[in-house]
Design an enzyme around this catalytic site. Sequence first.
Site, PDB file in Angstrom:
ATOM      1  N   HIS A 362      43.895  30.421  32.192  1.00  0.00           N
ATOM      2  CA  HIS A 362      44.863  29.693  32.515  1.00  0.00           C
ATOM      3  C   HIS A 362      46.265  30.018  32.028  1.00  0.00           C
ATOM      4  O   HIS A 362      47.146  29.903  32.557  1.00  0.00           O
ATOM      5  CB  HIS A 362      44.486  28.022  32.149  1.00  0.00           C
ATOM      6  CG  HIS A 362      43.226  27.411  32.651  1.00  0.00           C
ATOM      7  ND1 HIS A 362      42.352  26.826  31.904  1.00  0.00           N
ATOM      8  CD2 HIS A 362      42.839  27.685  33.843  1.00  0.00           C
ATOM      9  CE1 HIS A 362      41.414  26.545  32.737  1.00  0.00           C
ATOM     10  NE2 HIS A 362      41.548  27.011  33.985  1.00  0.00           N
ATOM     11  N   ARG A 469      43.856  35.447  46.089  1.00  0.00           N
ATOM     12  CA  ARG A 469      42.694  35.240  45.231  1.00  0.00           C
ATOM     13  C   ARG A 469      42.350  33.661  45.140  1.00  0.00           C
ATOM     14  O   ARG A 469      42.857  33.152  44.310  1.00  0.00           O
ATOM     15  CB  ARG A 469      42.981  35.802  43.665  1.00  0.00           C
ATOM     16  CG  ARG A 469      43.186  37.334  43.717  1.00  0.00           C
ATOM     17  CD  ARG A 469      43.671  37.585  42.232  1.00  0.00           C
ATOM     18  NE  ARG A 469      43.531  38.935  41.920  1.00  0.00           N
ATOM     19  CZ  ARG A 469      44.663  39.825  41.516  1.00  0.00           C
ATOM     20  NH1 ARG A 469      45.808  39.259  41.760  1.00  0.00           N
ATOM     21  NH2 ARG A 469      44.467  41.081  41.335  1.00  0.00           N
ATOM     22  N   ARG A 505      41.061  36.491  49.945  1.00  0.00           N
ATOM     23  CA  ARG A 505      39.640  36.888  49.476  1.00  0.00           C
ATOM     24  C   ARG A 505      38.910  35.664  49.272  1.00  0.00           C
ATOM     25  O   ARG A 505      39.353  34.897  48.655  1.00  0.00           O
ATOM     26  CB  ARG A 505      39.884  37.627  48.140  1.00  0.00           C
ATOM     27  CG  ARG A 505      38.511  38.385  47.910  1.00  0.00           C
ATOM     28  CD  ARG A 505      38.815  39.433  46.619  1.00  0.00           C
ATOM     29  NE  ARG A 505      39.361  38.606  45.307  1.00  0.00           N
ATOM     30  CZ  ARG A 505      39.759  38.976  44.366  1.00  0.00           C
ATOM     31  NH1 ARG A 505      39.925  40.389  44.125  1.00  0.00           N
ATOM     32  NH2 ARG A 505      40.119  38.553  43.453  1.00  0.00           N
ATOM     33  N   GLU A 603      35.571  48.355  45.421  1.00  0.00           N
ATOM     34  CA  GLU A 603      35.818  48.228  44.014  1.00  0.00           C
ATOM     35  C   GLU A 603      34.658  48.424  42.961  1.00  0.00           C
ATOM     36  O   GLU A 603      34.720  48.333  41.888  1.00  0.00           O
ATOM     37  CB  GLU A 603      36.454  46.761  43.458  1.00  0.00           C
ATOM     38  CG  GLU A 603      35.699  45.587  43.893  1.00  0.00           C
ATOM     39  CD  GLU A 603      36.553  44.428  43.853  1.00  0.00           C
ATOM     40  OE1 GLU A 603      37.402  44.275  43.039  1.00  0.00           O
ATOM     41  OE2 GLU A 603      36.041  43.284  44.274  1.00  0.00           O
ATOM     42  N   ASN A 626      41.584  47.961  40.118  1.00  0.00           N
ATOM     43  CA  ASN A 626      41.116  47.527  38.649  1.00  0.00           C
ATOM     44  C   ASN A 626      39.934  47.601  38.465  1.00  0.00           C
ATOM     45  O   ASN A 626      39.187  47.863  37.528  1.00  0.00           O
ATOM     46  CB  ASN A 626      41.670  46.003  38.578  1.00  0.00           C
ATOM     47  CG  ASN A 626      43.139  45.828  39.045  1.00  0.00           C
ATOM     48  OD1 ASN A 626      43.853  46.698  39.052  1.00  0.00           O
ATOM     49  ND2 ASN A 626      43.419  44.510  39.041  1.00  0.00           N
ATOM     50  N   ASP A 627      39.101  46.956  39.408  1.00  0.00           N
ATOM     51  CA  ASP A 627      37.557  46.893  39.179  1.00  0.00           C
ATOM     52  C   ASP A 627      37.019  48.385  39.095  1.00  0.00           C
ATOM     53  O   ASP A 627      36.043  48.908  38.665  1.00  0.00           O
ATOM     54  CB  ASP A 627      36.604  46.044  40.019  1.00  0.00           C
ATOM     55  CG  ASP A 627      36.811  44.736  39.109  1.00  0.00           C
ATOM     56  OD1 ASP A 627      36.327  44.361  38.438  1.00  0.00           O
ATOM     57  OD2 ASP A 627      37.264  43.554  39.836  1.00  0.00           O
ATOM     58  N   ARG A 637      38.428  46.391  30.578  1.00  0.00           N
ATOM     59  CA  ARG A 637      39.966  46.456  29.778  1.00  0.00           C
ATOM     60  C   ARG A 637      40.251  45.289  29.051  1.00  0.00           C
ATOM     61  O   ARG A 637      41.285  45.107  28.486  1.00  0.00           O
ATOM     62  CB  ARG A 637      40.551  46.967  30.707  1.00  0.00           C
ATOM     63  CG  ARG A 637      41.039  45.820  31.897  1.00  0.00           C
ATOM     64  CD  ARG A 637      42.273  46.581  32.773  1.00  0.00           C
ATOM     65  NE  ARG A 637      42.153  45.554  33.951  1.00  0.00           N
ATOM     66  CZ  ARG A 637      43.350  45.645  34.547  1.00  0.00           C
ATOM     67  NH1 ARG A 637      44.505  46.322  34.303  1.00  0.00           N
ATOM     68  NH2 ARG A 637      43.415  44.948  35.839  1.00  0.00           N
ATOM     69  N   CYS A 674      45.119  47.016  46.800  1.00  0.00           N
ATOM     70  CA  CYS A 674      45.510  45.877  46.166  1.00  0.00           C
ATOM     71  C   CYS A 674      45.538  45.849  44.667  1.00  0.00           C
ATOM     72  O   CYS A 674      45.872  44.842  44.113  1.00  0.00           O
ATOM     73  CB  CYS A 674      45.167  44.527  46.905  1.00  0.00           C
ATOM     74  SG  CYS A 674      43.313  44.437  46.622  1.00  0.00           S
TER      75      CYS A 674
HETATM   76  C1  PEP Z   1      40.756  44.579  41.729  1.00  0.00           C
HETATM   77  O1  PEP Z   1      39.818  44.653  41.292  1.00  0.00           O
HETATM   78  O2  PEP Z   1      41.585  45.852  41.795  1.00  0.00           O
HETATM   79  C2  PEP Z   1      41.458  43.550  42.257  1.00  0.00           C
HETATM   80  C3  PEP Z   1      42.664  43.607  43.099  1.00  0.00           C
HETATM   81  O3  PEP Z   1      40.617  42.308  42.201  1.00  0.00           O
HETATM   82  P1  PEP Z   1      40.668  41.665  40.899  1.00  0.00           P
HETATM   83  O4  PEP Z   1      41.113  39.995  41.317  1.00  0.00           O
HETATM   84  O5  PEP Z   1      39.545  41.534  40.278  1.00  0.00           O
HETATM   85  O6  PEP Z   1      41.915  42.095  39.756  1.00  0.00           O
HETATM   86 MG    MG Z   2      38.182  43.001  41.412  1.00  0.00          MG
END
Ligand code: PEP
Ligand code: MG
Length: 766
Positions: A362, A469, A505, A603, A626-627, A637, A674
Site C-alpha cells: 500500500h 493491474r 489483466r 513471464e 519483471n517476472d 528482487r 509491459c
Molecule cells: C511483469 O512481471 O513484468 C509484469 C508486468 O507484471 P507485474 O505486475 O508482476 O510486475
Molecule cells: Mg508479473
Amino acid sequence: MLVTLQRIVQHANAATDLDEALAIIVREVKVAMTVDVCSVYVKDPTTGDHVLMATDGLNPDSVGMVRMKANEGIIGLVSAREETVNLENAADHPNYRYFPETGEDRYQGFLGVPLVHFRQLLGVLVVRQRERRSFDKKEEAFLFTVGAQLAGALDHAADGARLLDTRRRRAQRGKAIRGSPAAPGITIGTIVLPSAFSDLEAVADHKPHDLELEEAAFRTAVSAVQEELHQTVENTAGHLPAEGRELLDVYALMLEDDTLINGTVSRIHAGNWAPAALRDTIADVTRSLEQADSPYLRARAEDIRALGRRILLRLSGEAPEIREYPERTVLLGEEVSLMRITQVPAGRLAGVVCFRSSGLSHTAVVAKGLGIPAVVALGHHAFEHLDGHKIVVDGHQGRVFIDPPQSIIREYERIIEEEVSISAKLGEFRHLRAETPDGIEVKVQVNLGLRSEVPVATVSGADGVGLYRTEFSFMIRDTFPVEEDQFAIYREILESFAPQPVVMRTLDVGGDKPLPYFPMEETNPYLGLRGIRFTLSHPEIFVTQLRAMLRANAGLNNLKILLPMVSQAAEVKDTRDLIARVQHELEEEGQPFAVPSLGAMIEIPSAVYNIRALARYVDFFSVGTNDLTQYLLAVDRNDPHVASLYDDLDPSVIRALRSVVSAARALNRPVSVCGEMAGDPAGVVLLLGMGVDTFSVTTASVPRIKWVIRTVAQRRARSILRRALALDNAKAIHQLLHTELERAGLGELLRSTAARNTTDPNDWPV
Ligand code: PEP
Ligand code: MG
C-alpha cells in the site's frame, strides 16, 4: 552433534540481546567440544581490526579490550583466507602472536572458523585446548556450522552490541543502502521516525470501579477516532489517492468490527480497565499479522496499532498527537503505514523509506499516487537514532543515503535540476508519434494500477493502456469486490481511454501479492497458486471478474483481456471456456456486453517455449520482463540479499525475449512488452531491434521512451542487438548500450536517468 547444535542455537535465540547470545554460544560450545576456551572475535568494518567480543576461558576483562590488526595473528589468517584453520600447536605457526592480557600463552590446540554472512566477513569463532590437540573433521564441521549460524545472528541482531552497533551505524551513514524502488523520483529531506509504540504496550493492568462507565468511555473514544478518520478522508480529498482514502474508510469500518470492539468490551467486563483491555485486543489482532511474510499484512498490523494509539489518546483525554513535520519530511520505518502518511500536512511529505515492505505494498501504491519517491526492502539496519537526520531518497535506483556527504548531495541536486530541465524538453515529445527515423511506427502505452493515475495517464500522450493491474482494487480492500464494484471501476477506465485500447489483466495475486483477506499457506508462494492458477482454481472469483469486464466493454469495445502467469496452453483454453460460459449467461440475462480479444503474459520460462501452443488460443502476447527475469535468474528482487543479482539485461533474458518475439511474429501474433524493461532506454533499443512494436510503461516514462524511439532507427537497433547477443555478461551489455545511446545523441536523457539504470552512486567521488 545435530541435537547439540540445535540446542545451542535454541538457547542463543532465546537470549535478550547479542551479548547474552554470544556468552551462551561460547559457554555451550566449550562444553560440547570439551575444549578449554571458546571465543568470538568481531571484525571492526572501519579499521579491519578483530576485537575480542566474548570468551569462556580467556581473561573476561580482556573482552572489548583485545584488538588485533586485520592480518595480525592466526585470527587474522582465518579472517584473510576466510577458511578454517586447524593447528595442533598454534605457537608453531609463523603467524602466531601472543596477547598476554588474555592469558592465552597457556593454550596449544587451535581451531578457528570464519564468520561469513552474505560474502561479508564479520569475525572469527575460535576454540583452544591447553594441550596439543588435532581436531578431527567432525569437530571442524561442528564449529563451522555453529559459525554459520552465529554469522547470521551477528548480522541480524536488532539491538547491536557495542562494536556491532557502531558497524551498522557506520554502514548507514554516507554510503548507499540498497533496496528496491517502489515509487520513482529523487528527494533530499529530513528523516521522521514513528512515535514510539511503547505507549500502548506500557499501559498497566488496573481494576476499574465501574465496568459500565469504563465501557462507555471506550465507546466514546472509538467514536471520536472514527470521526477523526472521516475528517481525514474529507481533508485529504484531491491530495491522497482515492485508494488511500478508501482504505481509511476501511479503518473507520474496522472500528465497528466485532474483534476490536467486542474483544475490548469483553476484556473490560472481565475486570480490566479500557486502556489495558485495548492493549490486549490490539496485541491479539496484530500478532498473527506481524508474523506474516506478506508486507501488506505487516503494514496492516502497523495501521491497527496506530488506530489503537489513537483510541488510547482519546481515552486519556488528550488531543491527538501533534508533531512537527519538517519542510521535506521523509517517513522512515520497518513499514510505513497509511495512518502515518496521512498525519503529515499536505505538501510536506517528500519521501517514504521502509526497511521491509515491497514495491507492491500500500505504501508504494500511495507514494506513487502522491508522486513522491519511495524505497523499500532495505534489509536489517539499526535506525532508531536517525530522527531528524538528512537523507537522500533515490526512488529510481531504489537506494538511500543517510547523512550523505556534500559530494553526494551536490550530485543529487544536479540530477534533480537536470530532471526539471529535461522534463520541459520531454514535454515536447509527449504528443508526437512514436516513430523511428526509418519510419517504423510503434505504440507507447501506459501501465496502470490505480484509479488515481487515470487523469494524468489520459493526457500523457500514450496510445492507450498496455497493462491495467486489476489486483490493486482487490488488494486495498478487506473483502473481495462484488461484480457491481468491479464493473464500475472497469467501466470508468474503459470510458476514460476509449476509443484507445485498454489491456486489463485478470486478477494476478499470490506470490508477492497476497490478498490480505484470503491468506494461503504455501511453502513457496512464488512457485505456487499465482495469477491464472489462482483464478482458474477459484472460478467463483474468476467468473465474477470476467462478467464485470465483458459488461464494462459493452458499446465501447476497447477492452483486451490479459492473463497473468500463464505457463501452459490449457490455462488459456480453460479461460476461453469460462468466457464462453459468461457470454452465454449474460445473453440469457439480457445484459449488454462485448467479448474482447484475449492475450497471455509471457513471464514464466515455460511459456517462452510454449508460444506455438499458446498462439492457438490467444490473439496477442505481452511480455512481463519483471517476472520473466526473476524466474529465469531465480532472483527475488524484493529480497535484499539477492536483489543486486537481478538484471533484465542479462544475456539469458535477452535471448529468451528474442525467441518469444520471433516465434510470435512468425505466428502473426502481436507482442508487446509491459515489464520495466520497456521503460528503460537501453531495454527499448534491444526490444526495438527484436521487432517489438508496443511498449507499455509508467505514465512518467511515456515521453522519454518516445524520445528514444524517435532517435534510434530500427536498423541501428537491430545491429546493436546483434552485438549485444555476442556478449556474455550483463555488465558488458550495459556498457554497449550506454555507449550507443550516447552516440545516438541521447546522452542528456541518459544522464537524467543516470540514477536509474547505469551508474552506481557508490562509485561517485565522496
Ligand atoms: C511483469 O512481471 O513484468 C509484469 C508486468 O507484471 P507485474 O505486475 O508482476 O510486475
Ligand atoms: Mg508479473
